[in-house]
Each structure stands twice: as C-alpha cells, then as structure tokens.
Design a protein around this motif. Structure first.
Motif, PDB file in Angstrom:
ATOM      1  N   THR A 128      15.576 -18.345   3.655  1.00  0.00           N
ATOM      2  CA  THR A 128      16.227 -18.741   2.402  1.00  0.00           C
ATOM      3  C   THR A 128      16.349 -20.253   2.258  1.00  0.00           C
ATOM      4  OG1 THR A 128      17.409 -16.652   2.204  1.00  0.00           O
ATOM      5  CG2 THR A 128      18.346 -18.538   1.043  1.00  0.00           C
ATOM      6  N   GLU A 129      16.823 -20.935   3.275  1.00  0.00           N
ATOM      7  CA  GLU A 129      17.022 -22.393   3.152  1.00  0.00           C
ATOM      8  C   GLU A 129      15.723 -23.102   2.785  1.00  0.00           C
ATOM      9  OE1 GLU A 129      18.541 -26.288   5.684  1.00  0.00           O
ATOM     10  OE2 GLU A 129      18.824 -24.294   6.540  1.00  0.00           O
ATOM     11  N   GLY A 130      14.648 -22.775   3.474  1.00  0.00           N
ATOM     12  CA  GLY A 130      13.362 -23.396   3.171  1.00  0.00           C
ATOM     13  C   GLY A 130      12.866 -23.053   1.786  1.00  0.00           C
ATOM     14  N   MET A 131      13.062 -21.788   1.387  1.00  0.00           N
ATOM     15  CA  MET A 131      12.632 -21.385   0.047  1.00  0.00           C
ATOM     16  C   MET A 131      13.433 -22.101  -1.022  1.00  0.00           C
ATOM     17  SD  MET A 131      11.748 -17.283   0.424  1.00  0.00           S
ATOM     18  CE  MET A 131      13.449 -16.820   0.379  1.00  0.00           C
ATOM     19  N   VAL A 132      14.737 -22.250  -0.817  1.00  0.00           N
ATOM     20  CA  VAL A 132      15.572 -22.940  -1.801  1.00  0.00           C
ATOM     21  C   VAL A 132      15.120 -24.394  -1.943  1.00  0.00           C
ATOM     22  CG1 VAL A 132      17.918 -23.791  -2.246  1.00  0.00           C
ATOM     23  CG2 VAL A 132      17.557 -21.407  -1.590  1.00  0.00           C
ATOM     24  N   LYS A 133      14.798 -25.036  -0.832  1.00  0.00           N
ATOM     25  CA  LYS A 133      14.304 -26.418  -0.891  1.00  0.00           C
ATOM     26  C   LYS A 133      12.983 -26.482  -1.657  1.00  0.00           C
ATOM     27  CE  LYS A 133      16.526 -28.115   3.275  1.00  0.00           C
ATOM     28  NZ  LYS A 133      16.340 -28.546   4.672  1.00  0.00           N
ATOM     29  N   MET A 134      12.085 -25.555  -1.365  1.00  0.00           N
ATOM     30  CA  MET A 134      10.786 -25.537  -2.043  1.00  0.00           C
ATOM     31  C   MET A 134      10.957 -25.263  -3.536  1.00  0.00           C
ATOM     32  SD  MET A 134       8.562 -23.559   0.882  1.00  0.00           S
ATOM     33  CE  MET A 134       7.051 -23.526  -0.049  1.00  0.00           C
ATOM     34  N   ILE A 135      11.862 -24.360  -3.872  1.00  0.00           N
ATOM     35  CA  ILE A 135      12.137 -24.059  -5.274  1.00  0.00           C
ATOM     36  C   ILE A 135      12.699 -25.302  -5.969  1.00  0.00           C
ATOM     37  CG2 ILE A 135      13.681 -22.756  -6.806  1.00  0.00           C
ATOM     38  CD1 ILE A 135      13.314 -20.399  -4.764  1.00  0.00           C
ATOM     39  N   GLY A 136      13.580 -26.025  -5.278  1.00  0.00           N
ATOM     40  CA  GLY A 136      14.140 -27.254  -5.839  1.00  0.00           C
ATOM     41  C   GLY A 136      13.067 -28.287  -6.123  1.00  0.00           C
ATOM     42  N   VAL A 137      12.131 -28.448  -5.191  1.00  0.00           N
ATOM     43  CA  VAL A 137      11.028 -29.394  -5.390  1.00  0.00           C
ATOM     44  C   VAL A 137      10.155 -28.941  -6.552  1.00  0.00           C
ATOM     45  CG1 VAL A 137       8.901 -30.308  -4.357  1.00  0.00           C
ATOM     46  CG2 VAL A 137      11.013 -30.243  -3.014  1.00  0.00           C
ATOM     47  N   ALA A 138       9.829 -27.648  -6.581  1.00  0.00           N
ATOM     48  CA  ALA A 138       9.004 -27.126  -7.668  1.00  0.00           C
ATOM     49  C   ALA A 138       9.694 -27.339  -9.018  1.00  0.00           C
ATOM     50  CB  ALA A 138       8.713 -25.636  -7.447  1.00  0.00           C
ATOM     51  N   ALA A 139      10.998 -27.119  -9.064  1.00  0.00           N
ATOM     52  CA  ALA A 139      11.743 -27.304 -10.316  1.00  0.00           C
ATOM     53  C   ALA A 139      11.744 -28.770 -10.740  1.00  0.00           C
ATOM     54  CB  ALA A 139      13.174 -26.789 -10.160  1.00  0.00           C
ATOM     55  N   GLN A 140      11.880 -29.682  -9.784  1.00  0.00           N
ATOM     56  CA  GLN A 140      11.859 -31.107 -10.114  1.00  0.00           C
ATOM     57  C   GLN A 140      10.493 -31.528 -10.642  1.00  0.00           C
ATOM     58  OE1 GLN A 140      13.137 -32.933  -6.443  1.00  0.00           O
ATOM     59  NE2 GLN A 140      15.239 -33.129  -7.171  1.00  0.00           N
ATOM     60  N   VAL A 141       9.441 -31.065  -9.991  1.00  0.00           N
ATOM     61  CA  VAL A 141       8.085 -31.397 -10.432  1.00  0.00           C
ATOM     62  C   VAL A 141       7.858 -30.854 -11.836  1.00  0.00           C
ATOM     63  CG1 VAL A 141       5.623 -30.924 -10.017  1.00  0.00           C
ATOM     64  CG2 VAL A 141       7.119 -31.592  -8.113  1.00  0.00           C
ATOM     65  N   GLN A 143      10.139 -30.129 -14.076  1.00  0.00           N
ATOM     66  CA  GLN A 143      10.991 -30.875 -15.011  1.00  0.00           C
ATOM     67  C   GLN A 143      10.329 -32.199 -15.396  1.00  0.00           C
ATOM     68  OE1 GLN A 143      14.840 -31.942 -13.421  1.00  0.00           O
ATOM     69  NE2 GLN A 143      15.523 -32.847 -15.323  1.00  0.00           N
ATOM     70  N   GLN A 144       9.784 -32.904 -14.422  1.00  0.00           N
ATOM     71  CA  GLN A 144       9.115 -34.169 -14.718  1.00  0.00           C
ATOM     72  C   GLN A 144       7.894 -33.944 -15.613  1.00  0.00           C
ATOM     73  OE1 GLN A 144       8.368 -35.749 -10.816  1.00  0.00           O
ATOM     74  NE2 GLN A 144      10.444 -36.565 -10.588  1.00  0.00           N
ATOM     75  N   LYS A 145       7.120 -32.907 -15.310  1.00  0.00           N
ATOM     76  CA  LYS A 145       5.932 -32.597 -16.099  1.00  0.00           C
ATOM     77  C   LYS A 145       6.318 -32.256 -17.533  1.00  0.00           C
ATOM     78  CE  LYS A 145       2.209 -29.266 -16.472  1.00  0.00           C
ATOM     79  NZ  LYS A 145       1.831 -27.915 -16.149  1.00  0.00           N
ATOM     80  N   ILE A 146       7.300 -31.399 -17.700  1.00  0.00           N
ATOM     81  CA  ILE A 146       7.749 -30.999 -19.029  1.00  0.00           C
ATOM     82  C   ILE A 146       8.336 -32.199 -19.766  1.00  0.00           C
ATOM     83  CG2 ILE A 146       9.544 -29.631 -20.220  1.00  0.00           C
ATOM     84  CD1 ILE A 146       7.035 -28.056 -19.445  1.00  0.00           C
ATOM     85  N   GLY A 147       9.062 -33.042 -19.037  1.00  0.00           N
ATOM     86  CA  GLY A 147       9.635 -34.240 -19.647  1.00  0.00           C
ATOM     87  C   GLY A 147       8.563 -35.170 -20.174  1.00  0.00           C
ATOM     88  N   GLN A 148       7.490 -35.343 -19.398  1.00  0.00           N
ATOM     89  CA  GLN A 148       6.390 -36.194 -19.842  1.00  0.00           C
ATOM     90  C   GLN A 148       5.685 -35.589 -21.053  1.00  0.00           C
ATOM     91  OE1 GLN A 148       4.124 -36.484 -16.225  1.00  0.00           O
ATOM     92  NE2 GLN A 148       5.453 -38.065 -15.356  1.00  0.00           N
ATOM     93  N   GLU A 149       5.480 -34.263 -21.020  1.00  0.00           N
ATOM     94  CA  GLU A 149       4.834 -33.589 -22.149  1.00  0.00           C
ATOM     95  C   GLU A 149       5.689 -33.694 -23.401  1.00  0.00           C
ATOM     96  OE1 GLU A 149       3.459 -29.576 -21.397  1.00  0.00           O
ATOM     97  OE2 GLU A 149       2.716 -30.157 -19.417  1.00  0.00           O
ATOM     98  N   MET A 150       7.004 -33.514 -23.243  1.00  0.00           N
ATOM     99  CA  MET A 150       7.895 -33.596 -24.395  1.00  0.00           C
ATOM    100  C   MET A 150       7.872 -34.999 -24.982  1.00  0.00           C
ATOM    101  SD  MET A 150      11.936 -32.683 -24.799  1.00  0.00           S
ATOM    102  CE  MET A 150      11.679 -30.985 -24.338  1.00  0.00           C
ATOM    103  N   LEU A 151       7.959 -36.000 -24.121  1.00  0.00           N
ATOM    104  CA  LEU A 151       7.934 -37.380 -24.575  1.00  0.00           C
ATOM    105  C   LEU A 151       6.637 -37.664 -25.333  1.00  0.00           C
ATOM    106  CD1 LEU A 151       9.332 -40.142 -24.630  1.00  0.00           C
ATOM    107  CD2 LEU A 151       8.251 -40.620 -22.413  1.00  0.00           C
ATOM    108  N   ALA A 152       5.507 -37.193 -24.798  1.00  0.00           N
ATOM    109  CA  ALA A 152       4.215 -37.405 -25.458  1.00  0.00           C
ATOM    110  C   ALA A 152       4.189 -36.717 -26.823  1.00  0.00           C
ATOM    111  CB  ALA A 152       3.084 -36.892 -24.575  1.00  0.00           C
ATOM    112  N   LYS A 153       4.690 -35.492 -26.900  1.00  0.00           N
ATOM    113  CA  LYS A 153       4.699 -34.757 -28.170  1.00  0.00           C
ATOM    114  C   LYS A 153       5.573 -35.460 -29.210  1.00  0.00           C
ATOM    115  CE  LYS A 153       3.707 -30.103 -26.514  1.00  0.00           C
ATOM    116  NZ  LYS A 153       2.524 -29.847 -27.324  1.00  0.00           N
ATOM    117  N   VAL A 154       6.748 -35.916 -28.790  1.00  0.00           N
ATOM    118  CA  VAL A 154       7.659 -36.588 -29.714  1.00  0.00           C
ATOM    119  C   VAL A 154       7.031 -37.895 -30.192  1.00  0.00           C
ATOM    120  CG1 VAL A 154       9.911 -37.722 -29.921  1.00  0.00           C
ATOM    121  CG2 VAL A 154       9.736 -35.470 -28.832  1.00  0.00           C
TER     122      VAL A 154
END
Length: 165
Positions: A128-141, A143-154
């Motif tokens: 669980t601990e390792g999976m939670v860390k990996m999920i956190g990293v995946a979510a951050q990546v 979020q950054q990708k979606i943030g860049q896409e949103m900024l580009a669209k706007v």
C-alpha cells in the motif's frame, strides 16, 4: 512549521469528525480490542510513530535558529522531552481505536483483522505505501499535464477573441 490557518482547520476537522459516535460512546473492551487488532493487522497507524520524531526535529530547528550557540543544549532538552512525551502515544492509539470502533462493528473489525492476516491482506498492507506514493506521483504528473493543456486551450481561445494571455 504548519501554517496557523491550516492548523486551525485541521483541529476543526478533527473535532467535527470525532464529535459523532467516537466521542459520545463508550465502547466495550472487546470492541476496542477488535479495533486495535484490525489497526495492527492493517498497519494503518505504523507511520504515526514518526510524529514525535518530526515534532522533535521541528522544535530543535525552531529553537536553534534563534539560539545557534545553544544547539547542544537544545538537542539534549528536546530529546529528553521527546522521551517523556512518548508515554502519551497511547492517547492517540485510543482515539484511533475509537474512530475505528465508531465506524465498524466488532464483527466487521474481526473480518478486517482476518483479511489483513491472510496472505493477500498482508501483501496489500505491504504494497500500500508504495502504491500510494506511485499514485501521488501519477496524479501530480497528470495534474501538470492537464494544467498545461488547459492553459494552452484558454490562451488559444483568448487569442481567437483578441486577447493575449
């Protein structure tokens, strides 16, 4: 240090979360024992041992900033205080047991313990601990990708309307 507002909000959330059955009810010893067994089997409270270590380090850092010449004394006094305060850990354990007891019947807690002592439950607990860390990293990546896409669209839509963002 934790921001004062965040600290106050955490206290409010904790009190609100505990103001229900967890504070209002006395649980049978067997119910609390089942909660303790489920908590131990699931290892959900294992990381809480680091709280006192973190608080001690924060205390040392805070005091050493304004009193660097006293760092040896600060270390000595903080370590002594930490050893003394370690005796208060059962207070936290009891609160955690009451939180679990408020949300699960004794029978459910027994089932949780049974699951976490099974081979698949032990594997889940271990992974669980390792999976939670990996999920956190995946979510951050993501979020950054979606943030860049949103900024580009706007920006693109704004450009079409004559605005430069």
């Amino acid at each position: 240090m934790i921001h004062p507002l965040a600290s106050r909000l955490a206290v409010v959330a904790l009190v609100a979360g505990l103001s229900g059955p967890a504070l209002a009810e006395d649980y049978a010893k067997e119910h609390l024992a089942a909660a303790r067994a489920a908590i131990e089997a699931s290892h959900v409270a294992d990381g809480l041992d680091n709280i006192l270590i973190g608080v001690a380090q924060q205390t040392k850092n805070l005091l050493a900033r304004s009193n660097p010449a006293q760092s040896s004394l600060i270390d000595e006094l903080t370590n002594a205080a930490a050893l003394e305060l370690a005796a208060k850990r059962p207070e936290l354990d009891k609160q955690i047991q009451e939180i679990w007891a408020a949300r699960f019947s004794k029978a459910e807690l027994d089932e949780i313990s049974k699951f976490y002592t099974s081979p698949v439950g032990q594997k889940l607990s271990k992974e669980t601990e390792g999976m939670v860390k990996m999920i956190g990293v995946a979510a951050q990546v993501w979020q950054q990708k979606i943030g860049q896409e949103m900024l580009a669209k706007v920006r693109e839509e704004g450009k079409k309307r004559g605005a430069a963002f």
